[in-house]
Design an enzyme around this catalytic site. Sequence first.
Site, PDB file in Angstrom:
ATOM      1  N   ASP A  21       1.073  -1.141   0.017  1.00 37.69           N
ATOM      2  CA  ASP A  21       0.044  -0.031   0.161  1.00 37.69           C
ATOM      3  C   ASP A  21       0.818   1.177   0.085  1.00 37.69           C
ATOM      4  OD1 ASP A  21      -2.298   1.481   0.241  1.00 37.69           O
ATOM      5  OD2 ASP A  21      -2.058   1.597   2.339  1.00 37.69           O
ATOM      6  N   SER A  22       0.276   2.348  -0.187  1.00 37.60           N
ATOM      7  CA  SER A  22       0.820   3.627  -0.234  1.00 37.60           C
ATOM      8  C   SER A  22       1.427   3.656   1.403  1.00 37.60           C
ATOM      9  CB  SER A  22       0.392   4.788  -0.312  1.00 37.60           C
ATOM     10  OG  SER A  22      -1.027   4.915   0.555  1.00 37.60           O
ATOM     11  N   CYS A  84      -4.689  -1.760  -1.326  1.00 40.33           N
ATOM     12  CA  CYS A  84      -4.832  -0.662  -1.755  1.00 40.33           C
ATOM     13  C   CYS A  84      -5.941  -0.383  -2.514  1.00 40.33           C
ATOM     14  CB  CYS A  84      -3.593   0.046  -2.270  1.00 40.33           C
ATOM     15  SG  CYS A  84      -3.749   1.742  -2.849  1.00 40.33           S
ATOM     16  N   GLU A 160      -2.697   8.970   7.958  1.00 36.51           N
ATOM     17  CA  GLU A 160      -1.317   8.384   8.104  1.00 36.51           C
ATOM     18  C   GLU A 160      -0.338   9.319   9.177  1.00 36.51           C
ATOM     19  OE1 GLU A 160       1.767   6.044   5.996  1.00 36.51           O
ATOM     20  OE2 GLU A 160      -0.194   6.278   5.292  1.00 36.51           O
ATOM     21  N   CYS A 190     -11.308   2.715   0.958  1.00 36.61           N
ATOM     22  CA  CYS A 190      -9.783   3.031   0.996  1.00 36.61           C
ATOM     23  C   CYS A 190      -9.405   2.290   2.300  1.00 36.61           C
ATOM     24  CB  CYS A 190      -9.575   4.561   1.130  1.00 36.61           C
ATOM     25  SG  CYS A 190      -8.002   4.849   1.393  1.00 36.61           S
ATOM     26  N   HIS A 192      -6.799   2.796   4.182  1.00 36.63           N
ATOM     27  CA  HIS A 192      -6.683   3.780   5.253  1.00 36.63           C
ATOM     28  C   HIS A 192      -7.849   4.014   6.102  1.00 36.63           C
ATOM     29  CE1 HIS A 192      -2.807   4.624   3.455  1.00 36.63           C
ATOM     30  NE2 HIS A 192      -2.563   5.425   4.442  1.00 36.63           N
TER      31      HIS A 192
HETATM   32  N1  DGL Z   1      -4.904   2.811   1.042  1.00 38.10           N
HETATM   33  C1  DGL Z   1      -4.991   3.438  -0.091  1.00 38.10           C
HETATM   34  C2  DGL Z   1      -6.452   2.993  -0.998  1.00 38.10           C
HETATM   35  O1  DGL Z   1      -6.835   1.944  -0.344  1.00 38.10           O
HETATM   36  C3  DGL Z   1      -4.154   4.585  -0.799  1.00 38.10           C
HETATM   37  C4  DGL Z   1      -4.445   5.669   0.087  1.00 38.10           C
HETATM   38  C5  DGL Z   1      -3.814   7.025  -0.506  1.00 38.10           C
HETATM   39  O2  DGL Z   1      -2.473   6.787  -0.395  1.00 38.10           O
HETATM   40  O3  DGL Z   1      -4.240   8.168  -0.700  1.00 38.10           O
HETATM   41  O4  DGL Z   1      -6.798   3.893  -1.595  1.00 38.10           O
END
Ligand code: DGL
Length: 243
Positions: A21-22, A84, A160, A190, A192
């Site tokens: 993931d990011s 992600c 984050e 997402c 996150h």
């Molecule tokens: N966690 C990621 C997602 O599910 C990326 C969020 C991001 O880096 O903007 O989209």
Amino acid sequence: MRFAYISVMITDKSSPIGFYDSGVGGITVLDTAMEAMPHEDYVYLADCSHAPYGCRGSDEILGRAMFCTGKLISDGAKAVVVACNTATAVAVDALRKAYGAIIIGAEPAIKPACKSGAKNILVLVTPLTAVQDRFLRLVHAYPDKNITVVPAEGLASSIEKHIDNTEAVRNEVYALLSRYSVPDAVVLGCTHYVHIARLIKDYYGAGVRVYDGNKGIVDRLHNELSSAGLLNVMGGRVRFVTV
Ligand code: DGL
């Protein structure tokens, strides 16, 4: 576009499962996987130098997806979970074409939310996910539902930043949700946002169900590994890598 990694099909069940993931979002998926499959080894790659993904362009995220997947496979992963939603929406088809490995994507749990009988559904996603054809096809697959897509600009970055104290994003999340009518269900599109599921549940109370796709992702991973004869019974380690 050229990529530095070569596709290698891993057939050793003791090899780790790669996640990426990011940043911290995919850890929620990893957590679900570790609970369901405690005897696997895992490598979690956080592409911190390019976080957040959601405010970048598709070409850049496609390049990052190719790089991160290629790195995990060339480091020995027997399967890769794109933990992600943004990278999945942009790149999962290209990844499956490019690499001969098991690749599992992250899809917003719109289907289970619709199947539960919810009529009015809010789907929180990153701005980049919100404009992807793959994601929009999923939204349009339920024309009898009232699905509102909410591009939550900046929210993944705030999570984050405040991962040690997600309470700190409460005001930001509540200001966002207050712009929309109360739905029957909310889909966390997402990974996150799964870290702040509790805040969202508190905001609406028990009458609004909150869905994430983590169990669906892990069920698919388990099924694919099982069909390929690649389930491990001897592992249990986790390694974290950042790039
Ligand atoms: N966690 C990621 C997602 O599910 C990326 C969020 C991001 O880096 O903007 O989209």
